[in-house]
Design a protein around this motif. Structure first.
Motif, PDB file in Angstrom:
ATOM      1  N   GLN A   1       0.861  -1.179   0.000  1.00  0.00           N
ATOM      2  CA  GLN A   1       0.000   0.000   0.000  1.00  0.00           C
ATOM      3  C   GLN A   1       0.897   1.229   0.000  1.00  0.00           C
ATOM      4  O   GLN A   1       2.083   1.145   0.299  1.00  0.00           O
ATOM      5  CB  GLN A   1      -0.900  -0.005   1.229  1.00  0.00           C
ATOM      6  N   ARG A   2       0.319   2.366  -0.327  1.00  0.00           N
ATOM      7  CA  ARG A   2       1.104   3.597  -0.366  1.00  0.00           C
ATOM      8  C   ARG A   2       1.435   4.021   1.053  1.00  0.00           C
ATOM      9  O   ARG A   2       0.587   4.023   1.934  1.00  0.00           O
ATOM     10  CB  ARG A   2       0.299   4.689  -1.062  1.00  0.00           C
ATOM     11  N   LEU A   3       2.698   4.363   1.281  1.00  0.00           N
ATOM     12  CA  LEU A   3       3.148   4.810   2.594  1.00  0.00           C
ATOM     13  C   LEU A   3       3.606   6.258   2.507  1.00  0.00           C
ATOM     14  O   LEU A   3       4.202   6.662   1.511  1.00  0.00           O
ATOM     15  CB  LEU A   3       4.321   3.951   3.078  1.00  0.00           C
ATOM     16  N   GLN A   4       3.348   6.990   3.536  1.00  0.00           N
ATOM     17  CA  GLN A   4       3.756   8.389   3.603  1.00  0.00           C
ATOM     18  C   GLN A   4       4.867   8.515   4.634  1.00  0.00           C
ATOM     19  O   GLN A   4       4.699   8.111   5.773  1.00  0.00           O
ATOM     20  CB  GLN A   4       2.547   9.245   4.007  1.00  0.00           C
ATOM     21  N   VAL A   5       6.000   9.059   4.225  1.00  0.00           N
ATOM     22  CA  VAL A   5       7.095   9.320   5.156  1.00  0.00           C
ATOM     23  C   VAL A   5       7.022  10.792   5.525  1.00  0.00           C
ATOM     24  O   VAL A   5       6.971  11.653   4.645  1.00  0.00           O
ATOM     25  CB  VAL A   5       8.464   8.997   4.513  1.00  0.00           C
ATOM     26  N   PRO A   6       7.027  11.085   6.827  1.00  0.00           N
ATOM     27  CA  PRO A   6       6.979  12.496   7.232  1.00  0.00           C
ATOM     28  C   PRO A   6       8.196  13.257   6.688  1.00  0.00           C
ATOM     29  O   PRO A   6       9.261  12.661   6.487  1.00  0.00           O
ATOM     30  CB  PRO A   6       7.028  12.438   8.763  1.00  0.00           C
TER      31      PRO A   6
ATOM     32  N   TYR B   1      13.011  13.169   6.831  1.00  0.00           N
ATOM     33  CA  TYR B   1      13.676  11.863   6.933  1.00  0.00           C
ATOM     34  C   TYR B   1      14.365  11.558   5.610  1.00  0.00           C
ATOM     35  O   TYR B   1      13.885  10.776   4.794  1.00  0.00           O
ATOM     36  CB  TYR B   1      12.666  10.769   7.310  1.00  0.00           C
ATOM     37  N   ALA B   2      15.529  12.171   5.416  1.00  0.00           N
ATOM     38  CA  ALA B   2      16.228  12.112   4.132  1.00  0.00           C
ATOM     39  C   ALA B   2      16.713  10.716   3.757  1.00  0.00           C
ATOM     40  O   ALA B   2      16.891  10.425   2.583  1.00  0.00           O
ATOM     41  CB  ALA B   2      17.415  13.065   4.167  1.00  0.00           C
ATOM     42  N   HIS B   3      16.901   9.858   4.732  1.00  0.00           N
ATOM     43  CA  HIS B   3      17.471   8.533   4.455  1.00  0.00           C
ATOM     44  C   HIS B   3      16.410   7.446   4.344  1.00  0.00           C
ATOM     45  O   HIS B   3      16.743   6.268   4.215  1.00  0.00           O
ATOM     46  CB  HIS B   3      18.497   8.172   5.530  1.00  0.00           C
ATOM     47  N   VAL B   4      15.146   7.848   4.412  1.00  0.00           N
ATOM     48  CA  VAL B   4      14.046   6.887   4.382  1.00  0.00           C
ATOM     49  C   VAL B   4      13.380   6.898   3.025  1.00  0.00           C
ATOM     50  O   VAL B   4      13.085   7.958   2.469  1.00  0.00           O
ATOM     51  CB  VAL B   4      12.999   7.204   5.478  1.00  0.00           C
TER      52      VAL B   4
END
Length: 154
Positions: free
Chosen positions: A37-42, A45-48
């Motif tokens: 599923q689509r995930l949202q990274v806040p 978080y440059a390395h995520v």
């Protein structure tokens, strides 16, 4: 060769994802969340990064198995996935802080398969207790130890 943190994100509790994101930021550690599923990274978080795989049984698992390498760390509650990663030299933690190893993965997989067999015959086997502060702390401590070991080896 660096260390990558892999997260089987479909089933990981939100607190586990948050702990992993903070560790990634603190250690500047490449971290990949894999889900169907689509995930949202806040922001921040440059390395995520995230990988969205097609739906279907074990598609996210297959992606992680195909891309994780010796020395990486993975987080999953999926014991069959752990059983595929451990022999490849990937350190694997479950969301409650248990580390799967060459010494214990065979037994864990056998117990899991036995319980799964009971459930398919209609036997109520119960499940894990609720995920609370104690489990969250155990996971955070185990992740810190695993990442420290992995980074020291790299």
């Amino acid at each position: 060769m660096g260390v990558t943190l892999w997260i089987d994100a479909d089933a990981a509790p939100q607190p586990v994802k948050e702990i992993c994101l903070r560790a990634s930021k603190r250690l500047k550690l490449p971290t990949i969340l894999v889900a169907n599923q689509r995930l949202q990274v806040p922001p921040g978080y440059a390395h995520v990064s995230t990988v969205r795989v097609d739906g279907g049984a074990d598609v996210a698992d297959r992606y992680i198995v195909d891309h994780a390498v010796l020395g990486d760390v993975a987080v999953t509650a999926d014991i069959p996935l752990a059983a595929l990663l451990v022999p490849n030299g990937v350190m694997v933690l479950d969301p409650r802080g248990e580390e799967y190893s060459a010494e214990n993965i065979g037994e864990r997989l056998s117990v899991r398969n036995f319980m799964d067999g009971l459930r398919t015959t209609g036997v109520e086997t119960g499940g894990h207790s609720a995920y609370g502060p104690r489990e969250k702390q155990a996971f955070a401590n185990a992740l810190d130890r695993a990442l420290t070991r992995a980074l020291r080896r790299a």
